[in-house]
Design a protein around this motif. Structure first.
Motif, mmCIF file in Angstrom:
data_model
loop_
_atom_site.group_PDB
_atom_site.id
_atom_site.type_symbol
_atom_site.label_atom_id
_atom_site.label_comp_id
_atom_site.label_asym_id
_atom_site.label_seq_id
_atom_site.Cartn_x
_atom_site.Cartn_y
_atom_site.Cartn_z
ATOM 1 N N VAL A 110 -3.746 12.081 3.445
ATOM 2 C CA VAL A 110 -2.384 11.931 2.928
ATOM 3 C C VAL A 110 -1.754 10.647 3.472
ATOM 4 C CG1 VAL A 110 -0.028 12.882 2.949
ATOM 5 C CG2 VAL A 110 -1.984 14.409 2.622
ATOM 6 N N MET A 111 -1.917 10.413 4.769
ATOM 7 C CA MET A 111 -1.303 9.230 5.379
ATOM 8 C C MET A 111 -1.869 7.940 4.803
ATOM 9 S SD MET A 111 -0.295 10.081 9.245
ATOM 10 C CE MET A 111 -1.854 10.563 9.864
ATOM 11 N N GLU A 112 -3.163 7.963 4.586
ATOM 12 C CA GLU A 112 -3.816 6.801 4.006
ATOM 13 C C GLU A 112 -3.222 6.488 2.618
ATOM 14 O OE1 GLU A 112 -8.115 6.508 2.260
ATOM 15 O OE2 GLU A 112 -8.211 7.140 4.365
ATOM 16 N N LYS A 113 -3.002 7.539 1.830
ATOM 17 C CA LYS A 113 -2.450 7.349 0.481
ATOM 18 C C LYS A 113 -0.982 6.921 0.549
ATOM 19 C CE LYS A 113 -6.131 9.188 -1.485
ATOM 20 N NZ LYS A 113 -7.111 8.223 -1.984
ATOM 21 N N LEU A 114 -0.223 7.542 1.456
ATOM 22 C CA LEU A 114 1.193 7.196 1.577
ATOM 23 C C LEU A 114 1.368 5.757 2.040
ATOM 24 C CD1 LEU A 114 3.014 10.269 3.168
ATOM 25 C CD2 LEU A 114 3.419 9.284 0.926
ATOM 26 N N LYS A 115 0.490 5.347 2.911
ATOM 27 C CA LYS A 115 0.538 3.985 3.442
ATOM 28 C C LYS A 115 0.415 2.977 2.303
ATOM 29 C CE LYS A 115 -1.337 2.023 7.682
ATOM 30 N NZ LYS A 115 -2.413 2.251 8.655
ATOM 31 N N GLU A 116 -0.384 3.338 1.309
ATOM 32 C CA GLU A 116 -0.579 2.436 0.174
ATOM 33 C C GLU A 116 0.654 2.387 -0.726
ATOM 34 O OE1 GLU A 116 -4.022 3.912 -1.836
ATOM 35 O OE2 GLU A 116 -5.284 3.584 -0.061
ATOM 36 N N CYS A 117 1.434 3.465 -0.758
ATOM 37 C CA CYS A 117 2.534 3.434 -1.725
ATOM 38 C C CYS A 117 3.927 3.268 -1.130
ATOM 39 C CB CYS A 117 2.448 4.602 -2.707
ATOM 40 S SG CYS A 117 2.877 6.184 -2.032
ATOM 41 N N ASP A 118 4.169 3.761 0.074
ATOM 42 C CA ASP A 118 5.509 3.596 0.626
ATOM 43 C C ASP A 118 5.482 3.735 2.144
ATOM 44 O OD1 ASP A 118 8.574 3.674 -0.423
ATOM 45 O OD2 ASP A 118 8.347 4.765 1.452
ATOM 46 N N HIS A 119 5.817 2.645 2.813
ATOM 47 C CA HIS A 119 5.712 2.640 4.275
ATOM 48 C C HIS A 119 6.719 3.548 4.961
ATOM 49 C CE1 HIS A 119 3.307 -1.346 4.353
ATOM 50 N NE2 HIS A 119 2.540 -0.289 4.260
ATOM 51 N N ILE A 120 7.907 3.668 4.381
ATOM 52 C CA ILE A 120 8.914 4.540 4.994
ATOM 53 C C ILE A 120 8.447 5.996 4.924
ATOM 54 C CG2 ILE A 120 11.310 5.313 4.909
ATOM 55 C CD1 ILE A 120 10.970 2.361 5.746
ATOM 56 N N ALA A 121 7.974 6.371 3.758
ATOM 57 C CA ALA A 121 7.463 7.740 3.587
ATOM 58 C C ALA A 121 6.283 7.970 4.520
ATOM 59 C CB ALA A 121 7.054 7.971 2.136
ATOM 60 N N TYR A 122 5.477 6.950 4.658
ATOM 61 C CA TYR A 122 4.321 7.049 5.551
ATOM 62 C C TYR A 122 4.755 7.329 6.982
ATOM 63 C CZ TYR A 122 0.706 5.371 8.710
ATOM 64 O OH TYR A 122 -0.175 5.271 9.740
ATOM 65 N N ILE A 123 5.727 6.542 7.457
ATOM 66 C CA ILE A 123 6.206 6.718 8.830
ATOM 67 C C ILE A 123 6.836 8.101 9.024
ATOM 68 C CG2 ILE A 123 8.005 5.956 10.463
ATOM 69 C CD1 ILE A 123 5.503 4.289 10.635
ATOM 70 N N ARG A 124 7.585 8.549 8.022
ATOM 71 C CA ARG A 124 8.188 9.887 8.115
ATOM 72 C C ARG A 124 7.102 10.956 8.205
ATOM 73 N NH1 ARG A 124 12.127 9.518 3.088
ATOM 74 N NH2 ARG A 124 13.886 8.361 3.947
ATOM 75 N N PHE A 125 6.117 10.841 7.335
ATOM 76 C CA PHE A 125 5.049 11.844 7.334
ATOM 77 C C PHE A 125 4.294 11.807 8.657
ATOM 78 C CE2 PHE A 125 0.943 13.712 6.434
ATOM 79 C CZ PHE A 125 1.261 14.787 5.604
#
Ligand SMILES: [Zn+2]
Length: 179
Positions: A110-125
């Motif tokens: 999930v983090m890998e995918k989030l990192k590709e699409c939105d860094h803020i969402a990635y950091i939150r997750f």
């Protein structure tokens, strides 16, 4: 397949594509003419998730979607982006070909995918998932992201209306921008 908008039971397929092990079908409702997408895949046996405390539970799409949705709250993601992300995660889980998968593996995907699409969402997750012990480890994660060269291609944190090509703003006005 019932239309998600009006509930009509018949639709026609207007496009069909193979995505990994999944067939993605674009459909048009014969009742209201609106379009929707369905995904079809071979039924693999339900995946069991092994949690941190070693308990096992059946993989639950709703639960995963809720977690990702929370991380993406108020982020300017296009419609359907979260569903697509969950689909991608699921495809990857299925491609592992395992009956049991540790929750840590799911989290990393999930983090890998989030990192590709939105860094803020990635950091939150990541802050929930990795359970950063302190501000330093969180800072470290953010620093790593900033060092990543594709950071510029991401969705802006603040709308970029103030950004201009250098040299064009000669007027020394009160509109000093904080960037
Ligand atoms: Zn319909």
């Amino acid at each position: 397949m019932k239309c998600p908008f009006c509930g009509y039971i018949d639709s026609r397929v207007i496009d069909s594509r193979d995505v990994n092990d999944t067939i993605r079908r674009r459909r048009q409702c014969l009742g209201c003419a609106l379009r929707f997408t369905t995904y079809e895949r071979v039924q693999t046996s339900n995946i069991i998730i092994i949690k941190k405390d070693k308990r096992r539970e059946e993989y639950n799409r709703e639960k995963l979607t809720t977690g990702i949705r929370k991380a993406c709250e108020k982020r300017p993601l296009p419609t359907g982006a979260i569903e697509k992300l969950v689909d991608d995660v699921e495809n990857e889980l299925h491609s592992l070909g395992k009956a049991e998968i540790p929750s840590s593996v799911v989290g990393e995907i999930v983090m890998e995918k989030l990192k590709e699409c939105d860094h803020i969402a990635y950091i939150r997750f990541a802050s929930v998932y990795r359970d950063f012990a302190d501000i330093t480890s969180l800072k470290h994660e953010v620093d790593t992201l900033i060092a990543d060269k594709d950071v510029a291609s991401q969705l802006p944190l603040i709308p970029q209306e103030g950004v201009r090509v250098s040299g064009r703003r000669k007027r020394a006005g009160p509109s000093k921008r904080l960037l």
